[in-house]
Design a protein around this motif. Structure first.
Motif, PDB file in Angstrom:
ATOM      1  N   LEU A   1      57.930  43.771 -44.014  1.00 35.89           N
ATOM      2  CA  LEU A   1      58.575  43.819 -45.525  1.00 35.89           C
ATOM      3  C   LEU A   1      59.724  44.923 -45.500  1.00 35.89           C
ATOM      4  CD1 LEU A   1      55.044  44.636 -47.045  1.00 35.89           C
ATOM      5  CD2 LEU A   1      56.102  42.386 -46.689  1.00 35.89           C
ATOM      6  N   ASN A   2      60.497  44.759 -46.671  1.00 38.44           N
ATOM      7  CA  ASN A   2      61.671  45.914 -46.880  1.00 38.44           C
ATOM      8  C   ASN A   2      61.289  47.006 -47.485  1.00 38.44           C
ATOM      9  OD1 ASN A   2      63.016  42.778 -47.366  1.00 38.44           O
ATOM     10  ND2 ASN A   2      64.311  44.375 -45.778  1.00 38.44           N
ATOM     11  N   MET A   3      60.263  46.750 -48.391  1.00 36.92           N
ATOM     12  CA  MET A   3      59.592  47.915 -49.083  1.00 36.92           C
ATOM     13  C   MET A   3      58.282  47.641 -49.567  1.00 36.92           C
ATOM     14  SD  MET A   3      61.687  49.176 -52.554  1.00 36.92           S
ATOM     15  CE  MET A   3      60.728  49.484 -53.821  1.00 36.92           C
ATOM     16  N   ILE A   4      57.379  48.752 -49.517  1.00 39.92           N
ATOM     17  CA  ILE A   4      56.239  48.500 -49.755  1.00 39.92           C
ATOM     18  C   ILE A   4      55.891  49.425 -50.958  1.00 39.92           C
ATOM     19  CG2 ILE A   4      55.037  49.763 -48.108  1.00 39.92           C
ATOM     20  CD1 ILE A   4      52.830  47.443 -48.161  1.00 39.92           C
ATOM     21  N   CYS A   5      54.985  49.071 -51.866  1.00 35.10           N
ATOM     22  CA  CYS A   5      54.395  50.082 -52.992  1.00 35.10           C
ATOM     23  C   CYS A   5      52.951  50.189 -53.124  1.00 35.10           C
ATOM     24  CB  CYS A   5      54.685  49.478 -54.396  1.00 35.10           C
ATOM     25  SG  CYS A   5      56.415  48.918 -54.626  1.00 35.10           S
ATOM     26  N   ALA A   6      52.427  51.502 -52.465  1.00 35.73           N
ATOM     27  CA  ALA A   6      50.947  51.753 -52.447  1.00 35.73           C
ATOM     28  C   ALA A   6      50.394  52.470 -53.436  1.00 35.73           C
ATOM     29  CB  ALA A   6      51.033  52.333 -50.822  1.00 35.73           C
ATOM     30  N   ASN A   7      49.097  52.177 -53.483  1.00 38.14           N
ATOM     31  CA  ASN A   7      48.490  52.994 -54.635  1.00 38.14           C
ATOM     32  C   ASN A   7      47.106  53.167 -54.245  1.00 38.14           C
ATOM     33  OD1 ASN A   7      47.951  50.147 -55.475  1.00 38.14           O
ATOM     34  ND2 ASN A   7      46.580  51.259 -57.068  1.00 38.14           N
TER      35      ASN A   7
ATOM     36  N   ILE B   1      56.079  54.788 -52.325  1.00 39.55           N
ATOM     37  CA  ILE B   1      57.070  53.742 -51.937  1.00 39.55           C
ATOM     38  C   ILE B   1      57.417  54.124 -50.412  1.00 39.55           C
ATOM     39  CG2 ILE B   1      59.402  52.671 -52.374  1.00 39.55           C
ATOM     40  CD1 ILE B   1      58.842  52.541 -55.157  1.00 39.55           C
ATOM     41  N   LEU B   2      57.324  53.158 -49.500  1.00 34.09           N
ATOM     42  CA  LEU B   2      57.968  53.289 -48.180  1.00 34.09           C
ATOM     43  C   LEU B   2      58.898  52.045 -47.887  1.00 34.09           C
ATOM     44  CD1 LEU B   2      54.499  53.910 -46.543  1.00 34.09           C
ATOM     45  CD2 LEU B   2      55.892  55.622 -47.283  1.00 34.09           C
ATOM     46  N   ASP B   3      60.140  52.634 -47.147  1.00 34.54           N
ATOM     47  CA  ASP B   3      61.042  51.271 -46.770  1.00 34.54           C
ATOM     48  C   ASP B   3      61.006  51.195 -45.392  1.00 34.54           C
ATOM     49  OD1 ASP B   3      62.805  53.062 -46.006  1.00 34.54           O
ATOM     50  OD2 ASP B   3      64.114  52.683 -47.835  1.00 34.54           O
ATOM     51  N   ASP B   4      61.730  49.900 -44.939  1.00 32.60           N
ATOM     52  CA  ASP B   4      62.021  49.650 -43.282  1.00 32.60           C
ATOM     53  C   ASP B   4      62.956  50.786 -42.867  1.00 32.60           C
ATOM     54  OD1 ASP B   4      63.715  48.553 -44.903  1.00 32.60           O
ATOM     55  OD2 ASP B   4      64.063  46.666 -44.162  1.00 32.60           O
ATOM     56  N   LYS B   5      63.598  51.713 -43.572  1.00 34.10           N
ATOM     57  CA  LYS B   5      64.225  52.432 -42.940  1.00 34.10           C
ATOM     58  C   LYS B   5      63.785  53.966 -42.958  1.00 34.10           C
ATOM     59  CE  LYS B   5      68.319  49.831 -43.637  1.00 34.10           C
ATOM     60  NZ  LYS B   5      67.537  48.682 -43.790  1.00 34.10           N
ATOM     61  N   GLY B   6      62.585  53.853 -42.947  1.00 30.95           N
ATOM     62  CA  GLY B   6      61.719  55.152 -42.841  1.00 30.95           C
ATOM     63  C   GLY B   6      61.781  56.243 -44.089  1.00 30.95           C
ATOM     64  N   GLN B   7      62.418  55.718 -45.326  1.00 34.05           N
ATOM     65  CA  GLN B   7      62.537  56.409 -46.446  1.00 34.05           C
ATOM     66  C   GLN B   7      61.056  56.425 -47.172  1.00 34.05           C
ATOM     67  OE1 GLN B   7      65.917  56.568 -48.773  1.00 34.05           O
ATOM     68  NE2 GLN B   7      66.735  55.006 -47.585  1.00 34.05           N
ATOM     69  N   GLU B   8      60.726  57.360 -47.953  1.00 33.45           N
ATOM     70  CA  GLU B   8      59.627  57.576 -48.535  1.00 33.45           C
ATOM     71  C   GLU B   8      59.743  58.221 -49.932  1.00 33.45           C
ATOM     72  OE1 GLU B   8      56.671  59.975 -45.952  1.00 33.45           O
ATOM     73  OE2 GLU B   8      55.602  60.397 -47.706  1.00 33.45           O
ATOM     74  N   LYS B   9      59.030  57.766 -50.893  1.00 32.79           N
ATOM     75  CA  LYS B   9      59.136  58.226 -52.308  1.00 32.79           C
ATOM     76  C   LYS B   9      57.980  58.054 -52.908  1.00 32.79           C
ATOM     77  CE  LYS B   9      62.398  58.630 -56.014  1.00 32.79           C
ATOM     78  NZ  LYS B   9      63.704  58.388 -56.677  1.00 32.79           N
ATOM     79  N   ASN B  10      57.428  59.395 -53.702  1.00 38.23           N
ATOM     80  CA  ASN B  10      56.378  59.240 -54.488  1.00 38.23           C
ATOM     81  C   ASN B  10      56.744  58.981 -56.082  1.00 38.23           C
ATOM     82  OD1 ASN B  10      53.802  59.943 -53.270  1.00 38.23           O
ATOM     83  ND2 ASN B  10      54.911  61.610 -52.346  1.00 38.23           N
ATOM     84  N   LEU B  11      56.022  58.031 -56.587  1.00 42.78           N
ATOM     85  CA  LEU B  11      56.157  57.799 -58.123  1.00 42.78           C
ATOM     86  C   LEU B  11      55.145  58.448 -58.852  1.00 42.78           C
ATOM     87  CD1 LEU B  11      57.715  54.244 -58.242  1.00 42.78           C
ATOM     88  CD2 LEU B  11      59.129  56.318 -58.113  1.00 42.78           C
ATOM     89  N   GLN B  12      55.418  59.468 -59.634  1.00 39.70           N
ATOM     90  CA  GLN B  12      54.351  60.142 -60.080  1.00 39.70           C
ATOM     91  C   GLN B  12      53.343  59.360 -61.117  1.00 39.70           C
ATOM     92  OE1 GLN B  12      53.168  62.843 -58.823  1.00 39.70           O
ATOM     93  NE2 GLN B  12      54.934  62.847 -57.509  1.00 39.70           N
ATOM     94  N   ILE B  13      52.275  59.725 -61.654  1.00 36.04           N
ATOM     95  CA  ILE B  13      51.533  58.931 -62.730  1.00 36.04           C
ATOM     96  C   ILE B  13      52.452  58.671 -63.860  1.00 36.04           C
ATOM     97  CG2 ILE B  13      49.685  58.818 -64.169  1.00 36.04           C
ATOM     98  CD1 ILE B  13      48.136  60.740 -62.364  1.00 36.04           C
ATOM     99  N   ALA B  14      52.467  57.451 -64.146  1.00 31.93           N
ATOM    100  CA  ALA B  14      53.178  57.091 -65.323  1.00 31.93           C
ATOM    101  C   ALA B  14      52.654  55.629 -65.846  1.00 31.93           C
ATOM    102  CB  ALA B  14      54.575  56.938 -65.021  1.00 31.93           C
TER     103      ALA B  14
END
Ligand code: C5P
Length: 403
Positions: free
Chosen positions: A348-354, A372-385
């Motif tokens: 995948l290019n990107m995955i959204c995990a919960n 959120i993780l992507d194929d370039k090794g980037q990581e981001k947290n999307l807080q509760i919303a």
């Protein structure tokens, strides 16, 4: 964005307040919108003034409140047509059943309804009314007509009402409304000209004519993604298993039942897509034999033979010419570990995990929290919303990566 030539791109919101008890929350709503750098003007109906004073709204907005259609003084300052042209967004909150009905039918008997009719601005509506009025088929028909016409409906929330009833009909909280308006505004146009395919909801795998195997999935996240992608200017194909929610206006809907049917639609239509988002809770297995007659419960123990279903997401990602591929992962433990594994295994290019062990989030809830993780090794947290807010954030994350 603003329709004048301002270099600051400030978004102009006309807040239309109608007569409902939730109107008392509107000074707070104005504050929340202003905190987010929106330029706000207020229009009130006569009934709204029974619940909140124009003076309070003038004080928080910093501008005179518009309330009369035939007021020469107000018309000389900013007439209703100017107001209609000035707005980038018309936000009606609270929207009463009466005003919804008028808007759905294009009536123009007061300043608010006249301005909406005369405006090209994005219409966002936060309904608020007694639960029975909300459930009434006439109100539901009006809501569907407004949605089909491109209006975005926020809420209503479920809970205890001012009249003592309990049910759906509460106006969303001011902060919630302001956050949703902000997310959708930020996403506006970022996928203009792109084609997006989204799978959503569960799949159901027949055992016999009355029984099936399925997964928990309300479809809310996938449908919110479809709405956000449409708001972002994309052409959206929504391939959906059975759900109980309205199809977003403007989406090309493809209702399916089984994983096999879902795969067939995806295979037929995915080739010219720029983005594929696999949000469906696809059943991993389906019965080897589907009985044409209802199976009788003769035995104490029953054995079902199941076969693996096709992995739709992995199929899309395996194509030579492929879209930007986004998957979801609902995990009960080791969230990052399993999400990374899926990202890599399914290419995948990107995955959204919960994390499904978080109470009150995911599945049937209106809220979620994502890694959120992507194929370039980037990581981001999307807080509760709210899922709408997360959907807009996901669309933004995708648009950054598409460049
Ligand atoms: O492997 P798992 O089911 O946990 O992966 C979840 C992701 O894969 C989701 O994006 C889901 O939509 C997708 N998926 C699929 N086809 C399947 C199983 C999962 O597209 N048969």
């Amino acid at each position: 964005m603003s329709n004048n030539n301002s270099s600051q791109q400030i978004t102009r919101i006309v807040l239309g307040i109608t007569g409902g008890i939730a109107a008392y929350k509107c000074p707070d709503l104005v504050r929340r919108l202003k905190e987010r750098q929106f330029d706000v003007r207020v229009v009130m109906t006569a009934a709204a003034k029974e619940f909140v004073t124009p003076m309070a709204l003038q004080a928080v907005s910093g501008f005179p409140v518009h309330d009369e259609l035939f007021d020469p003084e107000a018309e000389a300052a900013m007439g209703h047509i100017d107001l209609a042209k000035w707005a980038d967004i018309f936000l009606i909150a609270p929207a009463s059943a009466n005003t919804l009905a008028k808007l759905a039918h294009g009536e123009a008997d007061n300043l608010l309804t006249t301005s909406v009719l005369a405006s090209k601005a994005r219409l966002i509506i936060a309904p608020a009314m007694n639960q029975q009025m909300w459930a009434n088929e006439k109100t539901q028909r009006n809501i569907r007509a407004l949605e089909t016409g491109g209006a975005l409906i926020l809420g209503p929330g479920v809970g205890e009402q001012a009249c003592g009833d309990v049910g759906a009909g509460r106006m969303l909280e001011p902060l919630d409304i302001a956050e949703r308006v902000e997310s959708l505004n930020e996403v506006s146009g970022v996928l203009a000209g792109k084609r997006v395919m989204i799978t959503a909801g569960p799949t159901v795998e027949a055992i016999d004519p009355v029984r099936y195997i399925s997964n928990h999935s309300s479809g809310k996240m996938g449908y919110a993604l479809a709405r956000a992608a449409i708001a972002a200017g994309a052409e959206v194909d929504l391939v959906s298993g059975p759900v109980n929610i309205h199809t977003p206006a403007g989406a090309n809907i493809f209702p399916v039942k089984s994983a096999k049917e879902m795969l067939e639609v995806v295979q037929n239509r995915v080739s010219d897509c720029d983005i594929f988002i696999g949000c469906a809770a696809v059943a991993d297995y389906s019965p080897v034999d589907v009985s044409s007659q209802k199976i009788k419960k003769n035995d104490e123990v029953m054995t079902l033979k199941l076969k693996r279903n096709p992995d739709i997401l992995a199929w899309v990602a395996a194509q030579k010419v492929r879209p930007f591929v986004v998957g979801f992962a609902a995990e009960s433990e080791k969230l990052k570990f399993y999400a990374e594994k899926k990202l890599n295994n399914k290419k995948l290019n990107m995955i959204c995990a919960n994390d499904i062990s978080c109470e009150g989030l995911g599945f049937n809830s209106d809220n979620n929290q994502l890694l959120i993780l992507d194929d370039k090794g980037q990581e981001k947290n999307l807080q509760i919303a709210a899922k709408e807010v997360l959907a807009a954030d996901i669309i933004k994350e995708i648009s950054y990566r598409l460049g």
